[in-house]
Design an enzyme around this catalytic site. Structure first.
Site, PDB file in Angstrom:
ATOM      1  CB  THR A 142      -0.891   0.006   1.268  1.00 55.45           C
ATOM      2  OG1 THR A 142      -1.475   1.303   1.416  1.00 55.45           O
ATOM      3  CG2 THR A 142      -0.090  -0.279   2.523  1.00 55.45           C
TER       4      THR A 142
ATOM      5  CE1 TYR B 254      -3.794  -2.079   5.106  1.00 56.13           C
ATOM      6  CE2 TYR B 254      -3.413   0.159   4.320  1.00 56.13           C
ATOM      7  CZ  TYR B 254      -3.632  -1.179   4.063  1.00 56.13           C
ATOM      8  OH  TYR B 254      -3.681  -1.626   2.771  1.00 56.13           O
TER       9      TYR B 254
END
Ligand code: UDP
Length: 351
Positions: free
Chosen positions: A117, A140
């Protein structure tokens, strides 16, 4: 050659399964259906319901099916959620990746594609390239970066090559209407805006207008999920063709502010809806836009890189979800486990 797709019943995994099937691959999906949908895995792909962090299960599936390539999508993926549940994020995204790697090494899996990501980066006014130092600002992002580090170390120590794909903001839906973002608790901007346009929400909030960006709203690089799915097929064929391991950004190198995105949603749907200003959201960066030179140098040619196209496809899918939710239970996406197929979630290469 059969490939194993963990998390293949989810949004990005499901679109990648379609792209793999379209490209002639054989696919086995391993998904615990915690957020994915059974209908998202069409024939001839096979679904095994289970945990990607179950060492024995993964070893067995790999051995039985002579799998040499794994695409690992199974993950928790919501930045704000990760602040509330850091342990859950570290378990699913980091610890279970370690287990999956152990299984891959013990079964001599040669190729691994990993869903990473742009949340591993810090905010940047210029385009972010892959060699920019990672400095994630959310649990995250950190959990994904930990997994990246493990994969690189394992790749260096064993006979396994990897492709780490760092996704920017993924949106849109399959252009043939076979799949789309179906999570009911979605937090992503385009999904939230479309749900508001369709009256599923009374209004939407924009988080922060005081960012150091041209209009004060946060800037992101929105990539169509079908272009991203094709990037996986390309990445896999690179590895299978003997290329070196790589880390690659997946975006278009073009940023839009939250305000601009909301305006495009209003234009595409031709629906005006209420938008309120709210404080910044924890972990949100001011601006992250990909330098996508590396992916393009691999031969990736995006087909849906207009924001209005992304929104239009996502809108079509939302309309299907709305239509399906009005059907009797058996066809509804609002059934308790939401595993029934809403619409065209079937595999049809010739559509
Ligand atoms: N955003 C917003 N309102 C929403 C959802 C998102 O203003 O209801 C903003 C969010 O603060 C961020 C951008 O839209 O600046 C993209 O957020 P999203 O959750 O879609 O993806 P992220 O960049 O967090 O992965």
């Amino acid at each position: 050659m059969t490939c194993l797709v963990t998390g293949g019943a989810g949004y990005i995994g499901g679109h990648t399964v379609l792209a793999l099937l379209d490209a002639g691959h054989q696919v086995i999906v391993l998904d615990d259906l915690s957020t994915g949908f059974r209908w998202s895995v069409p024939d001839p792909a096979r679904l095994i319901v289970g945990d990607a962090g179950d060492l024995d299960l993964v070893c067995r599936v790999v051995r039985t099916n002579k799998i040499t390539s794994i695409l690992h999508f199974a993950a928790k993926t919501v930045v704000p959620d990760s602040f509330r549940d850091p342990l859950g994020y570290y378990l699913t995204n980091a610890v279970k990746t370690q287990t999956l790697l152990a299984a891959a090494v013990s079964e001599n899996v040669r190729n691994l594609i990993f869903s990473s990501t742009a949340a591993v980066y810090e905010s940047s006014e210029s385009l972010v390239s892959e060699d920019q130092k990672a400095d994630p600002e959310s649990p995250y992002g950190r959990s994904k970066y930990m997994a990246e580090c493990m994969i690189k170390d394992v790749g260096a120590a064993y006979n396994m090559r990897y492709g780490i794909l760092r996704y920017f903001n993924v949106a849109g839906a399959d252009p043939k209407g076979r799949n789309g973002q179906s999570t009911k608790t979605a937090t992503h901007l385009i999904k939230v805006a479309l749900e508001t346009a369709l009256g599923k929400r009374p209004c939407m909030e924009i988080f922060g207008n005081d960012y150091p960006t041209p209009d004060g709203f946060a800037v992101r690089d929105y990539i169509h999920v079908a272009d991203l799915a094709n990037a996986h097929v390309l990445a896999l064929s690179r590895l299978q063709g003997g290329a070196e391991s790589f880390t690659v950004n997946c975006g278009y190198s073009r940023g839009y502010s939250v305000r601009e995105v909301v305006d495009v949603v209003k234009a595409v749907t031709e629906i005006d809806f209420e938008v309120r200003l709210a404080p910044r959201r924890a972990g949100d960066l001011a601006s992250v836009v990909a330098n996508s030179d590396r992916l393009r140098s691999f031969g990736w040619r995006p087909r849906y890189d207009e924001l209005s196209t992304i929104v239009r496809h996502a809108y079509q899918w939302e309309l299907e979800l709305a239509r399906a939710s009005r059907l009797p239970d058996s066809d509804s996406v609002n059934t308790p486990d939401a595993t029934d197929r809403p619409v065209g979630g079937s595999y049809n290469r010739t559509m």
